[in-house]
Design a protein around this motif. Sequence first.
Motif, mmCIF file in Angstrom:
data_model
loop_
_atom_site.group_PDB
_atom_site.id
_atom_site.type_symbol
_atom_site.label_atom_id
_atom_site.label_comp_id
_atom_site.label_asym_id
_atom_site.label_seq_id
_atom_site.Cartn_x
_atom_site.Cartn_y
_atom_site.Cartn_z
ATOM 1 N N MET A 1 -54.674 26.245 -14.131
ATOM 2 C CA MET A 1 -54.776 25.125 -15.062
ATOM 3 C C MET A 1 -56.145 24.467 -14.898
ATOM 4 S SD MET A 1 -52.439 21.643 -15.280
ATOM 5 C CE MET A 1 -50.983 22.491 -15.823
ATOM 6 N N LEU A 2 -56.779 24.189 -16.014
ATOM 7 C CA LEU A 2 -58.087 23.538 -16.020
ATOM 8 C C LEU A 2 -57.971 22.142 -16.625
ATOM 9 C CD1 LEU A 2 -60.228 26.511 -17.390
ATOM 10 C CD2 LEU A 2 -60.086 25.728 -15.027
ATOM 11 N N LEU A 3 -58.819 21.232 -16.155
ATOM 12 C CA LEU A 3 -58.815 19.878 -16.727
ATOM 13 C C LEU A 3 -59.116 19.921 -18.218
ATOM 14 C CD1 LEU A 3 -60.478 17.433 -14.186
ATOM 15 C CD2 LEU A 3 -58.131 17.481 -14.983
ATOM 16 N N SER A 4 -59.948 20.866 -18.629
ATOM 17 C CA SER A 4 -60.299 20.949 -20.052
ATOM 18 C C SER A 4 -59.098 21.317 -20.923
ATOM 19 C CB SER A 4 -61.438 21.946 -20.269
ATOM 20 O OG SER A 4 -61.062 23.225 -19.790
ATOM 21 N N THR A 5 -58.035 21.857 -20.333
ATOM 22 C CA THR A 5 -56.838 22.179 -21.115
ATOM 23 C C THR A 5 -55.923 20.971 -21.292
ATOM 24 O OG1 THR A 5 -55.550 22.928 -19.197
ATOM 25 C CG2 THR A 5 -56.838 24.595 -20.379
ATOM 26 N N ILE A 6 -56.090 19.953 -20.442
ATOM 27 C CA ILE A 6 -55.223 18.775 -20.573
ATOM 28 C C ILE A 6 -55.969 17.526 -21.043
ATOM 29 C CG2 ILE A 6 -53.481 19.533 -18.926
ATOM 30 C CD1 ILE A 6 -54.760 17.749 -16.829
ATOM 31 N N LEU A 7 -57.295 17.560 -21.008
ATOM 32 C CA LEU A 7 -58.093 16.386 -21.369
ATOM 33 C C LEU A 7 -59.013 16.715 -22.534
ATOM 34 C CD1 LEU A 7 -58.938 13.448 -20.541
ATOM 35 C CD2 LEU A 7 -60.736 14.519 -19.166
ATOM 36 N N LYS A 8 -58.893 15.950 -23.617
ATOM 37 C CA LYS A 8 -59.790 16.082 -24.773
ATOM 38 C C LYS A 8 -60.971 15.126 -24.586
ATOM 39 C CE LYS A 8 -56.599 16.960 -28.612
ATOM 40 N NZ LYS A 8 -56.139 16.366 -29.878
ATOM 41 N N PRO A 9 -62.131 15.490 -25.130
ATOM 42 C CA PRO A 9 -63.276 14.568 -25.047
ATOM 43 C C PRO A 9 -62.963 13.187 -25.632
ATOM 44 C CG PRO A 9 -63.995 16.714 -25.824
ATOM 45 C CD PRO A 9 -62.493 16.753 -25.772
ATOM 46 N N GLU A 10 -62.157 13.152 -26.695
ATOM 47 C CA GLU A 10 -61.839 11.861 -27.317
ATOM 48 C C GLU A 10 -60.809 11.041 -26.524
ATOM 49 O OE1 GLU A 10 -59.915 15.177 -29.819
ATOM 50 O OE2 GLU A 10 -61.816 14.836 -28.811
ATOM 51 N N ALA A 11 -60.321 11.595 -25.417
ATOM 52 C CA ALA A 11 -59.382 10.871 -24.550
ATOM 53 C C ALA A 11 -60.101 10.289 -23.327
ATOM 54 C CB ALA A 11 -58.242 11.785 -24.111
ATOM 55 N N VAL A 12 -61.417 10.172 -23.423
ATOM 56 C CA VAL A 12 -62.231 9.594 -22.355
ATOM 57 C C VAL A 12 -62.892 8.339 -22.908
ATOM 58 C CG1 VAL A 12 -64.200 9.953 -20.814
ATOM 59 C CG2 VAL A 12 -62.633 11.851 -21.317
ATOM 60 N N TYR A 142 -66.710 13.170 -19.616
ATOM 61 C CA TYR A 142 -65.886 14.345 -19.892
ATOM 62 C C TYR A 142 -66.525 15.594 -19.276
ATOM 63 C CZ TYR A 142 -63.491 18.104 -22.323
ATOM 64 O OH TYR A 142 -62.784 19.244 -22.593
ATOM 65 N N THR A 143 -67.825 15.731 -19.459
ATOM 66 C CA THR A 143 -68.533 16.885 -18.913
ATOM 67 C C THR A 143 -68.462 16.910 -17.390
ATOM 68 O OG1 THR A 143 -70.020 16.917 -20.810
ATOM 69 C CG2 THR A 143 -70.777 18.055 -18.828
ATOM 70 N N ILE A 144 -68.647 15.769 -16.759
ATOM 71 C CA ILE A 144 -68.563 15.699 -15.299
ATOM 72 C C ILE A 144 -67.173 16.124 -14.832
ATOM 73 C CG2 ILE A 144 -68.548 14.115 -13.314
ATOM 74 C CD1 ILE A 144 -70.727 12.492 -14.864
ATOM 75 N N LEU A 145 -66.148 15.600 -15.483
ATOM 76 C CA LEU A 145 -64.772 15.919 -15.091
ATOM 77 C C LEU A 145 -64.457 17.404 -15.268
ATOM 78 C CD1 LEU A 145 -62.950 12.820 -16.575
ATOM 79 C CD2 LEU A 145 -62.895 13.505 -14.165
ATOM 80 N N THR A 146 -64.855 17.964 -16.384
ATOM 81 C CA THR A 146 -64.463 19.340 -16.680
ATOM 82 C C THR A 146 -65.420 20.368 -16.076
ATOM 83 O OG1 THR A 146 -65.559 19.224 -18.837
ATOM 84 C CG2 THR A 146 -63.201 18.738 -18.763
ATOM 85 N N ALA A 147 -66.694 20.035 -15.928
ATOM 86 C CA ALA A 147 -67.657 20.988 -15.362
ATOM 87 C C ALA A 147 -67.462 21.164 -13.868
ATOM 88 C CB ALA A 147 -69.084 20.541 -15.664
ATOM 89 N N SER A 148 -67.048 20.130 -13.188
ATOM 90 C CA SER A 148 -66.865 20.230 -11.740
ATOM 91 C C SER A 148 -65.814 21.283 -11.423
ATOM 92 C CB SER A 148 -66.451 18.884 -11.152
ATOM 93 O OG SER A 148 -65.112 18.584 -11.491
ATOM 94 N N GLN A 149 -64.820 21.356 -12.253
ATOM 95 C CA GLN A 149 -63.765 22.317 -12.019
ATOM 96 C C GLN A 149 -64.225 23.726 -12.322
ATOM 97 O OE1 GLN A 149 -60.218 21.648 -14.212
ATOM 98 N NE2 GLN A 149 -59.007 22.827 -12.790
#
Length: 154
Positions: A1-12, A142-149
Motif C-alpha cells: 500500500m502506498l500513501l499515494s493510493t489513499i491520499l489525493k493532492p486535493e486532500a492536503v 503532498y509530494t513530500i508525503l508521497t515521494a518519501s515512500q
Amino acid sequence: MLLSTILKPEAVKVIASASSKKRLLHDLGDLAYSAYGAKPEAAVEALLERETLGPTGVGHGVALPHARLADLDRVVGAFILLEKPIDFESIDRQPVDLVFALFAPEEAGVEHLKALALVSRTLRESALCAKLRANNDPSTLYTILTASQGAQAA
C-alpha cells in the motif's frame, strides 16, 4: 500500500490556525467531503466518537485521527498542516501541527489497519516531519508525503 493510493493532492491543506481540536475535526470532515465526497457531518461525528475512546495525538506534534464511514468504498486520507499548533491531548502533551486523518469503509478491517500503520511509520520519521513543517504549499506537502515512500520502496 502506498500513501499515494489513499491520499489525493486535493486532500492536503494548510490552515493558519484552528481554535480547538473540535474545530480541526470539522475541518477534516470538510476536507473529506471536498476530496472524496464523504458526508462531512458523518465524518466529524465518527472522528469525535473515536476520540472519546482515547486521543489520537501520537506525540512529537503528530495526530492520526481515524474513523469508519458508511459512504466510502476504500480507505482514504486527509492531511492538514497547522501553522499554529493546538492542544490535541497527545500522549506526550505536546501541541499538534501535523494531522493525518484516515477514513475507512465500515467493513474495512485489515486495510484500515495497514493504512494506519503506514501513516504512523511515515510520520515517525523526524526528517520528513521537519520537511513538512518547513513548507506551507499543499502540493509540496503532498509530494513530500508521497515521494518519501517511493524512495523507501526503491
